[in-house]
Design a protein around this motif. Structure first.
Motif, PDB file in Angstrom:
ATOM      1  N   THR A 153       0.853  -1.179   0.000  1.00  0.00           N
ATOM      2  CA  THR A 153       0.000   0.000   0.000  1.00  0.00           C
ATOM      3  C   THR A 153       0.896   1.238   0.000  1.00  0.00           C
ATOM      4  OG1 THR A 153      -1.758  -1.135   1.225  1.00  0.00           O
ATOM      5  CG2 THR A 153      -1.803   1.279   1.208  1.00  0.00           C
ATOM      6  N   PRO A 166       0.483   7.463   1.484  1.00  0.00           N
ATOM      7  CA  PRO A 166      -0.366   8.489   0.890  1.00  0.00           C
ATOM      8  C   PRO A 166       0.298   9.858   0.918  1.00  0.00           C
ATOM      9  CG  PRO A 166      -1.095   8.014   3.116  1.00  0.00           C
ATOM     10  CD  PRO A 166       0.013   7.046   2.815  1.00  0.00           C
ATOM     11  N   VAL A 183      -1.423  14.791   5.504  1.00  0.00           N
ATOM     12  CA  VAL A 183      -1.237  13.429   6.018  1.00  0.00           C
ATOM     13  C   VAL A 183      -0.908  13.492   7.501  1.00  0.00           C
ATOM     14  CG1 VAL A 183       0.243  11.388   5.914  1.00  0.00           C
ATOM     15  CG2 VAL A 183      -0.522  12.477   3.811  1.00  0.00           C
ATOM     16  N   GLU A 213       0.104  10.749  10.600  1.00  0.00           N
ATOM     17  CA  GLU A 213       0.433   9.383  11.024  1.00  0.00           C
ATOM     18  C   GLU A 213       0.225   8.390   9.884  1.00  0.00           C
ATOM     19  OE1 GLU A 213      -1.790   8.538  14.518  1.00  0.00           O
ATOM     20  OE2 GLU A 213      -0.714   9.986  15.765  1.00  0.00           O
ATOM     21  N   ARG A 214       0.800   8.709   8.740  1.00  0.00           N
ATOM     22  CA  ARG A 214       0.794   7.840   7.555  1.00  0.00           C
ATOM     23  C   ARG A 214      -0.609   7.595   7.013  1.00  0.00           C
ATOM     24  NH1 ARG A 214       5.691   4.827   7.246  1.00  0.00           N
ATOM     25  NH2 ARG A 214       4.623   3.131   6.178  1.00  0.00           N
ATOM     26  N   SER A 215      -1.529   8.511   7.286  1.00  0.00           N
ATOM     27  CA  SER A 215      -2.896   8.390   6.782  1.00  0.00           C
ATOM     28  C   SER A 215      -3.368   9.749   6.278  1.00  0.00           C
ATOM     29  CB  SER A 215      -3.821   7.881   7.892  1.00  0.00           C
ATOM     30  OG  SER A 215      -5.152   7.822   7.441  1.00  0.00           O
ATOM     31  N   GLU A 257      -5.777   5.242  -0.785  1.00  0.00           N
ATOM     32  CA  GLU A 257      -4.722   4.470  -1.438  1.00  0.00           C
ATOM     33  C   GLU A 257      -5.082   2.992  -1.442  1.00  0.00           C
ATOM     34  OE1 GLU A 257      -2.331   5.862  -2.925  1.00  0.00           O
ATOM     35  OE2 GLU A 257      -2.393   7.904  -2.129  1.00  0.00           O
TER      36      GLU A 257
END
Length: 460
Positions: A51, A54, A118, A120-122, A453
């Motif tokens: 994945t 993002p 973005v 925390e990786r989201s 994503e």
């Protein structure tokens, strides 16, 4: 016979028998090996589902409505005709906003860019939509448009350069570098125009300047250097009366199956041939398109016909004869096509029109914004063979609601203006927001949210 000789004969006989047995065993072994599966050496390719990390979610809004010809000495000069109201929201709160430049309007500030950073990786899901109502001598009606994703390639299916039409192509570059944009006009003849859109800038081009003589054009927008957001602003004056205004989003590309939901048919005094019109183009190859029309709340088809399409030549057909009401229109073609539907609620003063673009298939969670406007409604089409349940949840904390849509049917539900919703679905659906009142029309297809994503398979 002596004992020694007898022993030699016995030994020789034993060797012969043993040889025969061994030979027979070899024959059986070879025969069995031929028919038995042989061992194979196989190497499964290494693969892994990944994945991607993002990036920030980014949407580009369209900004001020534009007016042409207000200065008789400069008929192609543009002026700002009104600033729309913006409704925006996201799963992590309101997105950050930044303004771009619009130098051709003589303004330092132009359309807004919405960004969901973005965390925390989201990436958060964000949405925005603009709307405006105008009532001037040369421009009157209601227009609404969602903020959208800039693209390197897109299509504008709509507009006209006929007498009374004052259509404008707006190109917005939110990137840090300039974009070189080529507009390819498909019509009775084919032509191209190239322009440069500076970094963080919006420009407008009169459609009549790039598509002269084309009453039913289709425009391909191809950008190099940076993606751009392309929008078509359409307006019409009949005799001396303004007869509507619209903002139409570009579509990403040609497809074999297109679904339009949120289409409305209105009663007409006399000939209704121009009330609801479908425009199509098959780029690169001739094909045949099948058009099916289905009324909201019913699984039966109220109209079905085929349209032959020559390569690279726009075609326009009337959806006449429809009773007043709400419809879903499905287009299936043997080759990829682009299309849009124009609807209007009358002719002349106090009337309006709207272009509807295809509503993409929604399978994941999405966020959409309902702008300020009259009687907002979400129309949801389920063209699959499985029932689906859609959950709508206002991001401001309102009460969620569930809508069940049977396979092959369309349902509508009222929504609140100036509200951003999170939508989840148990199956694939198509959806659009409609805003409707006498002299005020808009159709906003629900798009997939930026920031989502999906996993991809990587083969090292």
């Amino acid at each position: 016979m002596t004992g020694t000789r007898a022993f030699r004969v016995a030994a020789t006989g034993a060797r012969l028998v043993t040889g025969v047995v061994v030979a027979a065993a070899c024959v059986v072994g070879v025969a069995t090996a031929i028919h038995a599966p042989w061992p194979t050496v196989r190497h499964e390719p290494a693969q892994v589902d990944v994945t991607p990390l993002p990036g920030d979610s980014v949407l580009v809004c369209n900004g001020d409505l534009r007016a042409l010809g207000r200065d008789a000495a400069a008929p192609l000069e543009m002026r700002a005709a009104g600033t729309p109201s913006l409704t925006a929201g996201g799963t992590s709160g309101p997105p950050a906003a930044m303004q771009l430049a619009a130098p051709d309007l003589g303004q330092d500030s132009g359309p807004q860019v919405l960004t969901g950073a973005v965390e925390e990786r989201s990436a958060p899901l964000i949405a925005g939509a603009e709307s405006i109502a105008v009532a001037a001598d040369d421009l009157a009606g209601y227009a609404a448009l969602p903020c959208g994703v800039p693209r390197l390639d897109s299509w504008l299916v709509g507009g006209s350069v006929a007498t009374g039409a004052q259509d404008i192509v707006t190109l917005t570059n939110a990137a840090e570098v300039p974009a070189t944009v080529t507009l390819t006009i498909y019509g009775a003849t084919r032509s191209t125009t190239t322009t440069v859109v500076p970094a963080r800038t919006q420009i407008g081009l009169p459609l009549s300047a790039v598509a002269a003589g084309e009453e039913a054009p289709v425009v391909k927008v191809a950008a190099v250097g940076a993606p751009v957001r392309a929008v078509l602003q359409s307006s019409l004056v009949r005799v001396l009366d303004p007869a509507g205004v619209d903002l139409q989003d570009a579509v990403a590309g040609a497809q074999q199956n297109l679904v339009f939901t949120g289409v409305q048919a209105f009663a007409a005094d006399g000939d209704d041939a121009e009330m609801t019109v479908l425009r199509l183009l098959s780029p690169g190859a001739g094909t045949t398109a099948t058009v099916r029309v289905q009324r909201e709340g019913s699984s039966s088809t109220v109209d079905e016909f085929t349209v032959p399409l020559d390569a690279d030549v726009p075609a326009q057909v009337s959806l006449s004869g429809l009773e007043p009401g709400r419809y879903t229109v499905e287009v299936d073609a043997e080759a990829p096509v682009v299309a849009a539907i124009r609807e209007q609620d009358g002719f002349g003063l106090d009337s309006d029109f709207a272009w509807a673009t295809p509503a993409p298939e929604i399978q994941d969670e999405v966020v959409f914004a309902v702008p300020s406007g009259p009687a907002p409604r979400l129309q949801i089409a389920n063209t699959s063979d499985q029932d689906a349940t859609v959950t709508l949840e206002p991001l401001d904390g309102g009460e969620p609601q569930e809508v069940s849509i049977a396979a092959g049917e369309t349902r509508g539900v009222e929504v609140e203006a100036r509200t951003t919703y999170r939508m989840r679905t148990t199956g694939a659906v198509h959806a659009a927001v409609t805003l409707t009142a006498p002299g005020r029309l808009a159709v906003l297809p629900v798009q997939a949210s930026p920031g989502v994503e999906r996993s991809i398979t990587v083969y090292p």
